[in-house]
Design an enzyme around this catalytic site. Sequence first.
Site, PDB file in Angstrom:
ATOM      1  N   PHE A  71      24.007  -7.599  17.909  1.00  0.00           N
ATOM      2  CA  PHE A  71      23.035  -6.501  17.729  1.00  0.00           C
ATOM      3  C   PHE A  71      23.645  -5.124  17.994  1.00  0.00           C
ATOM      4  CE2 PHE A  71      20.419  -7.482  21.918  1.00  0.00           C
ATOM      5  CZ  PHE A  71      21.498  -7.112  22.682  1.00  0.00           C
ATOM      6  N   GLU A  72      22.862  -4.117  17.647  1.00  0.00           N
ATOM      7  CA  GLU A  72      23.314  -2.711  17.683  1.00  0.00           C
ATOM      8  C   GLU A  72      24.598  -2.531  16.852  1.00  0.00           C
ATOM      9  OE1 GLU A  72      23.023  -0.598  21.399  1.00  0.00           O
ATOM     10  OE2 GLU A  72      21.316  -1.812  22.043  1.00  0.00           O
ATOM     11  N   GLY A  73      24.621  -3.170  15.689  1.00  0.00           N
ATOM     12  CA  GLY A  73      25.796  -3.123  14.807  1.00  0.00           C
ATOM     13  C   GLY A  73      26.680  -4.312  15.105  1.00  0.00           C
ATOM     14  N   ARG A  75      25.224   3.474  22.602  1.00  0.00           N
ATOM     15  CA  ARG A  75      26.172   2.358  22.802  1.00  0.00           C
ATOM     16  C   ARG A  75      26.715   2.254  24.220  1.00  0.00           C
ATOM     17  NH1 ARG A  75      27.548   2.791  16.955  1.00  0.00           N
ATOM     18  NH2 ARG A  75      26.277   1.062  16.214  1.00  0.00           N
TER      19      ARG A  75
END
Length: 580
Positions: free
Chosen positions: A390-392, A270
């Site tokens: 994206f990425e959660g 992240r």
Amino acid sequence: MPDKATTGFMRSLCMGQIEQEVLFPFPVISPDQKEMLHDITGALEDLLGSHTEDFRQWDVDGDMPAEFIDQLKEFGLFSLIIPEAHGGMGLGNMAYSRTLQEVGRYDASVAVTIGAHSSIGMRGLLLFGTDEQKDRYLPKLASGELIAAFCLTEPGAGSDAAAIKTTAVRQGDHWILNGNKLWITNGGFAGFFTVFARTGTEGKHGKMTAFIVTRDMAGVSIGPHEEKMGLRASSTTTVQFDDVHIPTENVLAEPGMGFKVAMQILNSGRTGLGGGSVGGMKHLIELSTRQANERKTFGQPISSYGLVKEKIGRMVVDCYTSEAVVTMVGGLIDGGYKEYAVEAAISKVYATECLSRSADEALQIAGGNGFMREYPYERIVRDSRINRIFEGTNEILRLFIALTAINDVASQLKDLSAFMKGILNDPIKGFGVLSDYALKHAQLKTGFGGSAELHNLHEAIKPQADLFEDQTRYLAQAADRILRKHGKNIIGKQFATKRLADIMIDLFVMACTLSRVQASIDALGVEKASREIEILRVFTSDARVRIKRNFHQIDNNEDDLLKALAEDACEVERFRWDTI
Ligand SMILES: Cc1cc2nc3c(=O)[nH]c(=O)nc-3n(C[C@H](O)[C@H](O)[C@H](O)COP(=O)(O)OP(=O)(O)OC[C@H]3O[C@@H](n4cnc5c(N)ncnc54)[C@H](O)[C@@H]3O)c2cc1C
């Protein structure tokens, strides 16, 4: 680097404990990595600075030429986090995030191409790979001979990642992989795929396993380039697997550990997205200040007007505080902490929302020009929009942030512990990092005593430190109160959960900013750090109002009315009250 024992700064905070040693002193990049970063920054200017017009055109075309990707390879941009022993630059998380920040200033599609390779595409290999797997693939990944992609999402499984339908069945010394992956970044040219598939029949959906798949394996096929709103030059495709034979030595970690592998990749990756967001904000501040100084209305530059100053001032505060948070999370990872998932989620949510706000305000400052494709603003608005998805998604991450805290508090309330398993198995199973981290939390012995106070901060920032301490005390009470009020129904109480998450986000940003400003005071003295102290004052003052409102609304709200309106609208699927 030995693992450092901590329960996690935010999780301790939710129980009223301030683990000051975790966030203070503010992390600094090591001198050798700093030197390397200076070289990289200068060279990036040469590499990317000359392509401004190309980036605009490639956005229109929806394509990034292969020759340009070759230049990225030659520069070493695919080798950033690969250890030197395997031909990489060996950057730590802070330095990596800073590099993506620099790239993000020039073009988001380039930053995402590099970020998808390092942050998620090959990170599983770094985190879980065997020596043999690393020796085989890392040198090729470093040179860019293989570009990496992360294959989790499917048509029916985005946030709910545990619902994937791709399967892998063991046959002798191979696994046979079948399924379709959707919206895979770098899909068009990737040679190395980290693929998640269902294996076995245990549990509701069967266990998940992570595999290394290479493009040369028979049965791997790639769909066409997706036409997207933003990041148009970056490659996004479907990836299909038809009876792909994967040797057993290409399993990442152990069979059945795939979900944990996916979550750890996303958690530790992240800082890349956060770094890119900070770079975007710095670029926007440059564009907006220049525009505000040049553009005159009513005989004055618009930079002289209060309403324009308010926007630029907030962009500065958003950028500084985001950088504090993203740097802090990179520092925690580089420092050997293992419990940083909540903090990393906060950094993603906060930095991506600050970037969205800054992009929108920068476009507003540019007026009508901002809406024209000739200018960079509309592209930045389009490019930055995906970061909250994206990425959660930021919604799922908010649930994760708050439910982790609630789980910790519940673990302390023994009478409620029986239903905790129910909570952990339920709706955010897709990002169900909860079960990995939270259950064990209460039993962890931390190396830190923790205290309800911040110590040794400069007088100049004492009011802000005091406010942080006060709100921390309320936070623990609020988590406790929410839990007692809703009991096991907390899962359905997303309004309350979101408020708790927003309070936690504000408090973590405040803590990181306090740490950053304290470090500047230590290094420069109060006078020279006065602007930074002002940033802290503005952030804290705004955050105080938000936090207070969120605390108040936990018990005093119109949530049920709002829910009823939504349910009614969803039932009729239209707006009921037309005027004609
Ligand atoms: C340009 C682009 C690049 C991508 N790159 C990759 C990649 O490289 N690899 C990869 O695997 N995936 C990739 N993705 C997929 C991305 O990660 C997913 O789009 C994302 O996880 C969200 O899933 P979804 O689109 O299915 O939305 P959904 O899960 O259907 O969610 C729709 C909405 O509902 C909300 N929602 C869902 N569940 C809940 C809940 N329980 N409570 C409250 N709200 C909820 C969400 O927050 C969202 O607002 C990419 C997507 C895009 C657009």
